[in-house]
Design a protein around this motif. Sequence first.
Motif, PDB file in Angstrom:
ATOM      1  N   VAL C 173     -23.212  16.366   9.878  1.00 43.96           N
ATOM      2  CA  VAL C 173     -21.887  16.976   9.872  1.00 43.96           C
ATOM      3  C   VAL C 173     -21.836  18.181  10.806  1.00 43.96           C
ATOM      4  CG1 VAL C 173     -20.244  18.259   8.468  1.00 43.96           C
ATOM      5  CG2 VAL C 173     -21.286  16.171   7.578  1.00 43.96           C
ATOM      6  N   THR C 176     -22.311  17.247  14.568  1.00 36.00           N
ATOM      7  CA  THR C 176     -21.205  16.440  15.079  1.00 36.00           C
ATOM      8  C   THR C 176     -19.996  17.347  15.323  1.00 36.00           C
ATOM      9  OG1 THR C 176     -21.964  14.459  13.939  1.00 36.00           O
ATOM     10  CG2 THR C 176     -19.642  14.530  14.589  1.00 36.00           C
ATOM     11  N   TYR C 180     -18.399  18.160  18.834  1.00 37.19           N
ATOM     12  CA  TYR C 180     -16.972  17.864  19.020  1.00 37.19           C
ATOM     13  C   TYR C 180     -16.243  19.064  19.628  1.00 37.19           C
ATOM     14  CZ  TYR C 180     -12.066  17.216  18.215  1.00 37.19           C
ATOM     15  OH  TYR C 180     -10.704  17.130  18.405  1.00 37.19           O
ATOM     16  N   MET C 187     -11.226  13.604  23.297  1.00 37.83           N
ATOM     17  CA  MET C 187     -10.575  12.299  23.304  1.00 37.83           C
ATOM     18  C   MET C 187     -10.160  11.873  21.904  1.00 37.83           C
ATOM     19  SD  MET C 187     -13.733  10.933  25.437  1.00 37.83           S
ATOM     20  CE  MET C 187     -14.493  11.294  23.854  1.00 37.83           C
ATOM     21  N   MET C 188     -10.361  12.790  20.999  1.00 39.17           N
ATOM     22  CA  MET C 188      -9.973  12.456  19.624  1.00 39.17           C
ATOM     23  C   MET C 188      -9.587  13.755  18.932  1.00 39.17           C
ATOM     24  SD  MET C 188     -13.800  11.072  19.004  1.00 39.17           S
ATOM     25  CE  MET C 188     -14.871  11.261  20.436  1.00 39.17           C
ATOM     26  N   GLU C 192      -9.226  13.369  13.132  1.00 40.84           N
ATOM     27  CA  GLU C 192      -9.920  12.081  13.127  1.00 40.84           C
ATOM     28  C   GLU C 192     -11.397  12.270  12.822  1.00 40.84           C
ATOM     29  OE1 GLU C 192      -8.174   8.861  16.195  1.00 40.84           O
ATOM     30  OE2 GLU C 192      -8.454  10.835  17.108  1.00 40.84           O
ATOM     31  N   ILE C 193     -11.975  13.269  13.458  1.00 41.26           N
ATOM     32  CA  ILE C 193     -13.388  13.550  13.213  1.00 41.26           C
ATOM     33  C   ILE C 193     -13.606  13.910  11.745  1.00 41.26           C
ATOM     34  CG2 ILE C 193     -15.298  15.094  13.736  1.00 41.26           C
ATOM     35  CD1 ILE C 193     -14.801  13.312  16.022  1.00 41.26           C
ATOM     36  N   GLY C 196     -13.364  10.860   9.700  1.00 43.41           N
ATOM     37  CA  GLY C 196     -14.529  10.006   9.952  1.00 43.41           C
ATOM     38  C   GLY C 196     -15.773  10.533   9.246  1.00 43.41           C
ATOM     39  N   LEU C 197     -16.013  11.809   9.403  1.00 43.89           N
ATOM     40  CA  LEU C 197     -17.193  12.396   8.761  1.00 43.89           C
ATOM     41  C   LEU C 197     -17.115  12.260   7.245  1.00 43.89           C
ATOM     42  CD1 LEU C 197     -17.813  15.645  10.868  1.00 43.89           C
ATOM     43  CD2 LEU C 197     -19.390  13.722  10.570  1.00 43.89           C
ATOM     44  N   GLU C 199     -15.536  10.081   5.541  1.00 45.73           N
ATOM     45  CA  GLU C 199     -15.783   8.671   5.239  1.00 45.73           C
ATOM     46  C   GLU C 199     -17.281   8.386   5.186  1.00 45.73           C
ATOM     47  OE1 GLU C 199     -14.658   5.253   4.024  1.00 45.73           O
ATOM     48  OE2 GLU C 199     -13.236   6.809   4.671  1.00 45.73           O
ATOM     49  N   MET C 200     -17.936   8.801   6.246  1.00 48.42           N
ATOM     50  CA  MET C 200     -19.363   8.514   6.344  1.00 48.42           C
ATOM     51  C   MET C 200     -20.152   9.163   5.219  1.00 48.42           C
ATOM     52  SD  MET C 200     -21.926   9.183   9.581  1.00 48.42           S
ATOM     53  CE  MET C 200     -22.069  10.950   9.377  1.00 48.42           C
TER      54      MET C 200
ATOM     55  N   HIS D 163     -14.275   4.361  18.684  1.00 50.38           N
ATOM     56  CA  HIS D 163     -14.859   5.420  19.503  1.00 50.38           C
ATOM     57  C   HIS D 163     -15.174   6.670  18.679  1.00 50.38           C
ATOM     58  CE1 HIS D 163     -10.630   6.421  19.320  1.00 50.38           C
ATOM     59  NE2 HIS D 163     -10.872   7.624  19.822  1.00 50.38           N
ATOM     60  N   VAL D 164     -14.340   6.937  17.675  1.00 53.02           N
ATOM     61  CA  VAL D 164     -14.623   8.067  16.800  1.00 53.02           C
ATOM     62  C   VAL D 164     -15.905   7.804  16.017  1.00 53.02           C
ATOM     63  CG1 VAL D 164     -13.831   9.403  14.812  1.00 53.02           C
ATOM     64  CG2 VAL D 164     -12.199   8.724  16.572  1.00 53.02           C
ATOM     65  N   PHE D 167     -18.886   8.166  18.206  1.00 48.40           N
ATOM     66  CA  PHE D 167     -19.164   9.582  18.480  1.00 48.40           C
ATOM     67  C   PHE D 167     -19.878  10.224  17.297  1.00 48.40           C
ATOM     68  CE2 PHE D 167     -18.101  14.086  18.287  1.00 48.40           C
ATOM     69  CZ  PHE D 167     -18.422  14.500  19.567  1.00 48.40           C
ATOM     70  N   ILE D 168     -19.319   9.990  16.137  1.00 46.41           N
ATOM     71  CA  ILE D 168     -19.908  10.593  14.937  1.00 46.41           C
ATOM     72  C   ILE D 168     -21.324  10.079  14.715  1.00 46.41           C
ATOM     73  CG2 ILE D 168     -19.772  10.615  12.421  1.00 46.41           C
ATOM     74  CD1 ILE D 168     -16.739  10.764  12.680  1.00 46.41           C
ATOM     75  N   ASN D 171     -23.984  11.325  17.448  1.00 41.33           N
ATOM     76  CA  ASN D 171     -24.389  12.715  17.271  1.00 41.33           C
ATOM     77  C   ASN D 171     -25.130  12.943  15.966  1.00 41.33           C
ATOM     78  OD1 ASN D 171     -23.410  14.355  19.613  1.00 41.33           O
ATOM     79  ND2 ASN D 171     -21.535  13.216  19.099  1.00 41.33           N
ATOM     80  N   MET D 200     -26.860   5.353   6.002  1.00 47.04           N
ATOM     81  CA  MET D 200     -25.603   6.046   6.253  1.00 47.04           C
ATOM     82  C   MET D 200     -24.785   5.344   7.327  1.00 47.04           C
ATOM     83  SD  MET D 200     -24.988  10.062   7.201  1.00 47.04           S
ATOM     84  CE  MET D 200     -25.482   9.956   8.920  1.00 47.04           C
ATOM     85  N   TYR D 204     -21.314   3.353   6.904  1.00 46.07           N
ATOM     86  CA  TYR D 204     -20.124   3.847   7.604  1.00 46.07           C
ATOM     87  C   TYR D 204     -19.482   2.754   8.450  1.00 46.07           C
ATOM     88  CZ  TYR D 204     -17.314   6.948  10.603  1.00 46.07           C
ATOM     89  OH  TYR D 204     -16.295   7.560  11.282  1.00 46.07           O
TER      90      TYR D 204
END
Lengths: 211, 211, 211, 211
Positions: C173, C176, C180, C187-188, C192-193, C196-197, C199-200, D163-164, D167-168, D171, D200, D204
């Motif tokens: 986390v 990333t 970012y 690009m995002m 969104e990040i 996404g994080l 979620e993961m 792409h997100v 990226f996540i 990294n 993980m 994801y």
Amino acid sequence: MRKKPKQKRSRQMVDALIEATAKCVTELGLDGITTHHIAETAGVSVGSLYQYFDDKDSLVEALVDKLANEIAEALRRLPMMEQAAAGAEPAGGTAGLRNNVHLIIQFGFALLNSRDGLYLELVRNWHSLPTDRVMDILQQTFMDLSRVYFLKHYQNTPIEDLHVRIFIIANSVMFTMVRYIGQPRMMMSQDEITRGLTEMVVGYLSGEAAR
Amino acid sequence: MRKKPKQKRSRQMVDALIEATAKCVTELGLDGITTHHIAETAGVSVGSLYQYFDDKDSLVEALVDKLANEIAEALRRLPMMEQAAAGAEPAGGTAGLRNNVHLIIQFGFALLNSRDGLYLELVRNWHSLPTDRVMDILQQTFMDLSRVYFLKHYQNTPIEDLHVRIFIIANSVMFTMVRYIGQPRMMMSQDEITRGLTEMVVGYLSGEAAR
Amino acid sequence: MRKKPKQKRSRQMVDALIEATAKCVTELGLDGITTHHIAETAGVSVGSLYQYFDDKDSLVEALVDKLANEIAEALRRLPMMEQAAAGAEPAGGTAGLRNNVHLIIQFGFALLNSRDGLYLELVRNWHSLPTDRVMDILQQTFMDLSRVYFLKHYQNTPIEDLHVRIFIIANSVMFTMVRYIGQPRMMMSQDEITRGLTEMVVGYLSGEAAR
Amino acid sequence: MRKKPKQKRSRQMVDALIEATAKCVTELGLDGITTHHIAETAGVSVGSLYQYFDDKDSLVEALVDKLANEIAEALRRLPMMEQAAAGAEPAGGTAGLRNNVHLIIQFGFALLNSRDGLYLELVRNWHSLPTDRVMDILQQTFMDLSRVYFLKHYQNTPIEDLHVRIFIIANSVMFTMVRYIGQPRMMMSQDEITRGLTEMVVGYLSGEAAR
DNA sequence: AATGAATGAGACTTCATTCAT
DNA sequence: AATGAATGAAGTCTCATTCAT
């Protein structure tokens, strides 16, 4: 010295600072000392230091002065000196001279080894110190002592160049001792050096040319 | 030394830096020199200084080394040394010894007075320098010279403590001279000191106890 | 730290210097700072800097320490943390977990974007800093938080490798996010990040293998 | 780069310098390298270095570039990548994905541990390097690989935010590995980390929300 | 093209001394 | 008088870069 220490408090402060300087010199070497170190060692603040001394050099100067007086005092208490002062007749002949020279050299070694090497460190750095007064004291003392002998034994033909001889002897003995102590790997005993120096000095003082 | 000065250019630089150090020492005293001063005096930048020497101390060390070699060389060229090296028979008797001692002391004075007092300043600060090598050279030289004499004259009963005598004499003579020159108000002539030292040394070397 | 800032004045100075360091780091980057810059920014002289800190590194270390404590404090004030500390029952199910993870990540972004990127710059340079303490604090905090959840929901079959998961999540986390933010051309969106994080992380913490 | 290395000699020189840079980085750390060190290691003069590179940074940039290409090449040679490139059908289901993720992470660890930690040191300092290209390469590669999977399995409902996720994941995985290797006291095995990360990532990529 | 000597700005740190409190 | 925080000049050393040979 910036102020004359009239009050008790002041004199204590001055003494404490000088003594702290001495301690710092033995621990850090003459050019390892800092005003902060000294003040801290004395348990006072830097500000106070500058209340009583113009600058760092004045402090060292005061230390040297104090030690010079101590040495002079100690010398005056040597048996031979007291006898001389009392007008006693010195032990006759070369034997007496040799004995006294020997004692003085031993005294010198004891001095240089005392105080955790304080004197040693100061003599090493004599060139950046007002050592002249000390040397003067020593030379004067030796001069007095010698005069007694020579007045006694060679009064008919007094030695013209006594002050030269004293100068040579004082420096020869002192720096040979300092160099010897400074030597890391001692290839000879202190006793050998003492005897050698005694030999040289006695020979020089009582040699043919002396008459 | 950081770099081996293989090229001509390098050796010039090294020499220039050492010579600049010498100049700075005579002008500012050993602990008045700074890397910038030296570089500037040498007409180069500080960076160049550090291209050839690890640090300030290395520079001084190089200077001392150089001078030590110069002195050794000069000593080797003294008449008496060349004769000794050539296996020539030393002048007999005390007279010959006295003469040689006298010459060496005069040589010492000349040395200390040369180079605008460079040697003087270095000897003064011997304790913070790698002077050992120099003293070793000097002592060795004197030792060699003395040996010739004593092998000649007292070969039956060789002097046991020759190294002690040499140590005492070397230091006595050297520091007495340095102290003498350092004296601001000279109360005696250099000639008097020279004669006095000669007297003392000869007496010591040829005295009763030496046999 | 060289001195214990006992007096009020001292603490102000120390704080001013640390804050100046912070400012310099944000403006010049961690390895763009110089002692003079910092002192000037703090409005004091270099000397003062060295009165309170041993060297440049100590200053940075003090800054990191201070920030670490600030972060720990801020974390402790997060709603979920206070509740957990108060022994409150965490929101049940994955939804509650997701919500909290989301909040923490948002908190992280807020932190990294605060202070003109000070945290960002420090995290970037974590390898040349004593960042361990900070990471320890963060990991410990997350660990505490997580434990509450897992003790609650999976107490029958506790997760053996919780510390591994925390390590992975914390670093994933944090870096990333840092990466970012560091991206020049984004690009995002940050949102969104964040999603996404979240979620993961939620997936990882509540996944099959976790049971 | 100052010159296009057209001649053979030039290319050799450029390569030697880049390789020397690599060696210096592993031995001295990224900010321990000096142009002299690099030139010496390459067996050429500093002057030559500047004949081919504008400045120190260009050299490092060239190194990073070279490594980026090497990595890309190595990735392309991974079995799964070759299969994908050949249009082969990827192993079906989550099992296949997991297996491939696992392999890539192992590949990553191998990479970071190779070359005496060269990659490790560079990733650590990614913020002061033009690492973007490398990350782009990696991300693109992963993107390609992932796309194959997702096109295959979820072609009906393609993942919008691939792409997100890439990226996540990229990294998260990379920096978690770096942090892990950097840890002096390893409280967990590399295998545990590898499995955790795999868990993980797979979770994801194949989680509910992915569809 | 290659060399490597030379450069010099600039970084860190120390310490004697001052001065407001 | 005493304090000790603050000062800042000065010293040592590094290293990217240039340039004469």
